[in-house]
Design an enzyme around this catalytic site. Structure first.
Site, PDB file in Angstrom:
ATOM      1  N   PHE A  46       0.837  -1.202   0.000  1.00 16.88           N
ATOM      2  CA  PHE A  46       0.000   0.000   0.000  1.00 16.88           C
ATOM      3  C   PHE A  46       0.869   1.247   0.000  1.00 16.88           C
ATOM      4  CE2 PHE A  46      -4.031  -1.964   1.405  1.00 16.88           C
ATOM      5  CZ  PHE A  46      -3.584  -3.139   1.992  1.00 16.88           C
ATOM      6  N   ASP A  47       0.460   2.246  -0.750  1.00 24.47           N
ATOM      7  CA  ASP A  47       1.006   3.585  -0.576  1.00 24.47           C
ATOM      8  C   ASP A  47       0.347   4.125   0.695  1.00 24.47           C
ATOM      9  OD1 ASP A  47       0.265   6.751  -2.152  1.00 24.47           O
ATOM     10  OD2 ASP A  47       2.028   6.193  -0.970  1.00 24.47           O
ATOM     11  N   GLY A  48       0.901   5.197   1.256  1.00 22.70           N
ATOM     12  CA  GLY A  48       0.362   5.748   2.504  1.00 22.70           C
ATOM     13  C   GLY A  48      -0.679   6.826   2.268  1.00 22.70           C
ATOM     14  N   PHE A  74      -1.244  -0.838  -4.232  1.00 25.19           N
ATOM     15  CA  PHE A  74      -2.227   0.246  -4.339  1.00 25.19           C
ATOM     16  C   PHE A  74      -1.555   1.601  -4.209  1.00 25.19           C
ATOM     17  CE2 PHE A  74      -5.914  -2.409  -4.139  1.00 25.19           C
ATOM     18  CZ  PHE A  74      -5.622  -3.442  -3.258  1.00 25.19           C
TER      19      PHE A  74
END
Lengths: 361, 284
Positions: free
Chosen positions: A203-205, A320
């Protein structure tokens, strides 16, 4: 497969608030097929995939676009017995099935596992080819929804969807607006050498797990203001982003393995891959996660370095990110990346503000 | 008492040899289930003002209209009759007056009783009996006649397309397993209901095939509530063999159905003996 895993499907319908008196005595259809029954939706982590993310339908799509719906449906019917080739979400689906197999071993009576549903606006007659293909690859997809051209978004809630994957960014956006975690997938470009024993999700943040509040500052006021702001508010948790709940669902399943002493061999691994730097802006991220009671297995702060090479090493089944720039970078090096169309990042491309579309578009 | 037929003189009568006759029970014209008693304050005209049958008839009218557009001499049209059991003569005339008042395309009114019901259905060449009363649907099916549920429309505005939803769980069962599969409390009617279902599917399928994929005023859907995906596909193919290519298909495999049925929003729900299920009942 032991027989105690197969139960009357009629029991499925007997959710406490929706009991029907004629449910009793209805046939044990799952027993006859010797397949494990699908989990109760309210306990499962439901992943909805579209037909074009599950399978590669590029050729068929061309027929639809060039020759129209009638020709497209006939073509699909003529080729009904030919299985379709895998699409971008296919490796992810296989990995989910691997996790389920491990969960069933440890918790044979539990419904807390992944439930994969095919949600498509395809015509039901095309569905025959889709199900034949699902049979061919022996995928555990027991539920489907083929709306014959109508928007499938309303059905996502009805099927209790936790994550929706589609190639259509408009549908994905609608899903996010309806509060459902969703991401746009693209064509699977090449064969990937992914783990077949461990599901890996990256995941991106900002604007994915977290809201885009900090990203707004970054884009409108610049990097220095961003650093100052994050330091000042290091102890204030960020608001949640569209995929936070999905990470949470993964965490719940991970803990089922931990409590059976399987942490070292857990078939789910999660990664945070953020452009933030650990030194200046990382603290707030980690503190936010802690306040939510969420963990990731690896938190990787790139301080602005490109994500592609790192992702290439991680080899996630899905990554993502809200910014197409990162998605493209990841894809160039072979990572399956899914775009989350949320937040201020949509109004920028490579750091430059996009002009608003003229009216009528 | 023999059945009494009142012809609606405001409507051009259809050719009953070729038309697809649908009989709607009078209770479907009102909001509440059960016996209806008009308030004395209702004027005769106001009597038939609510109920799922209204939006259904509007959708039917749209189908007929489109069929006539294609062929002004078309005889294969929907023909709606109102069927009414055990009504007192006073209310009978109120019903007729009201239908005319609202311009409902009901070509005939059939006033009968339990004894003459079956004959009335057969002599009027009725292909489908619709009601909002589940007991009446089951009773009709037990007499070997095709019957289905007329559903409440959730949205205020009437849905444009006439939508038929078929529950396909019983269809997909392999022949050899059918005997042991069904509830012993269910009457032997499985054979009968399947035969009448086949006829219904064939005739609705025929109607549907008069329109193309886009912009059809009639839409057909299939749902399986409990069965595995292969049963749903088998039902889909069976319908295809019988002459209907459904456009929408939903395999629930145990997912609680009410939210999904509310999304589908059918006008008519056809299923074998499944009308006592609470989720299905919520639609009426």
């Amino acid at each position: 497969m032991s027989s105690n895993m197969c139960e009357t499907v009629a029991n499925q319908a007997e959710v406490p608030d929706e009991k029907g008196d004629s449910d009793k005595g209805l046939y044990d259809n799952f027993k006859t097929t010797k397949k494990p029954r699908p989990p109760k939706p309210r306990d499962a982590v439901t992943i909805a995939v579209s037909s074009r993310t599950l399978f590669n339908m590029a050729q068929e799509n061309r027929i639809y676009e060039q020759e129209g719906l009638e020709k497209y449906v006939s073509y699909q019917q003529e080729h009904e017995e030919e299985p379709l080739t895998p699409g971008a979400a296919f490796p992810f689906v296989k990995a989910l099935m691997t996790v389920n197999a491990r969960l069933r071993d440890l918790y044979p009576e539990s419904d807390e596992m992944f439930d994969i549903v095919l949600v498509t606006n395809n015509h039901a007659q095309v569905g025959v080819r889709l199900i034949n293909s699902i049979n061919y690859y022996d995928l555990t997809i027991e539920r489907f929804c083929m709306t014959g051209g109508k928007s499938p978004i309303g059905y996502l809630t009805a099927y209790m969807t936790d994550l929706y994957l589609s190639k259509d960014s408009k549908k994905v956006q609608e899903a996010i607006e309806a509060g459902i975690a969703a991401a746009t997938m693209f064509t699977l470009e090449r064969e990937n050498d992914l783990s077949d024993s461990q599901l890996r999700v990256a995941f991106d943040g900002d604007a994915v797990l977290f809201s885009d509040e900090s990203e707004i500052i970054m884009k409108t006021q610049g990097l220095d203001s961003f650093f100052e702001h994050e330091k000042q508010f290091a102890n204030k948790p960020l608001a949640q982003g569209p995929l936070k709940c999905f990470l949470e669902a993964l965490g719940k399943l991970q803990r089922k393995f931990y409590s059976k002493d399987e942490r070292m061999d857990c078939p789910i691994r999660t990664y945070l891959v953020t452009a933030r730097s650990a030194a200046s802006a990382g603290a707030r991220v980690l503190k936010t996660m802690r306040s939510w009671g969420l963990e990731v297995d690896e938190a990787l702060f790139l301080a602005g370095a490109p994500k592609g090479p790192l992702l290439q090493k991680i080899r996630p089944h899905i990554f993502f990110d809200d910014q197409m720039f990162h998605i493209e970078g990841a894809q160039k090096l072979g990572t399956i990346a899914a775009h989350v169309p949320y937040g201020i990042g949509q109004k920028y491309h490579r750091g430059i503000a996009l002009q608003p579309s003229p009216p009528g578009h | 008492m023999d059945a009494e037929i009142v012809v609606n003189t405001d409507i051009k009568q259809k050719d009953s040899r070729h038309a697809l006759v649908i009989a709607i029970e009078h209770c479907a014209f009102f909001d509440q289930n059960g016996d209806w008693e008009p308030k004395s304050s209702n004027t005769a005209s106001e009597v038939l003002s609510h109920g799922p049958a209204i939006s259904f008839i509007k959708a039917i009218q749209r189908v007929n209209h489109k069929l006539m557009e294609k062929n002004p001499n078309e005889t294969f049209l929907f023909d709606v009759i109102l069927i009414c059991n055990n009504q007192i003569p006073e209310n009978q005339s109120k019903i007729v007056t009201s239908a005319k008042h609202y311009g409902l395309e009901i070509s005939r009114f059939c006033f009968c009783n339990d004894a003459s019901f079956t004959n009335s259905m057969l002599s009027n060449n009725v292909k489908l009996f619709l009601s909002t009363n589940r007991d009446d649907i089951v009773k009709t099916q037990e007499r070997g006649l095709p019957a289905a549920l007329l559903c409440k429309q959730v949205a205020q505005e009437a849905v444009d397309q006439l939508k038929f939803l078929f529950i396909g769980d019983s269809l997909g069962i392999p022949e050899d397993l059918k005997g042991e599969m069904f509830n012993v409390n269910q009457p032997h009617s499985l054979q009968i209901t399947q035969a009448s279902l086949k006829e219904l599917v064939a005739v609705i399928g025929q109607m549907r095939s008069k329109f193309g994929q886009d912009d059809s005023p009639l839409r057909t859907c299939l749902v399986t509530l409990w069965s595995p995906r292969d049963v749903c596909v088998r039902a889909l193919k069976t319908f295809r063999d019988w002459g209907m290519e459904v456009e929408e298909a939903y395999c629930l495999a145990g997912t609680p159905p009410s939210a999904i049925l509310a999304q589908i929003q059918p006008h008519v729900l056809c299923g074998d003996g499944l009308y006592h299920m609470r989720d299905v009942a919520a639609l009426s």
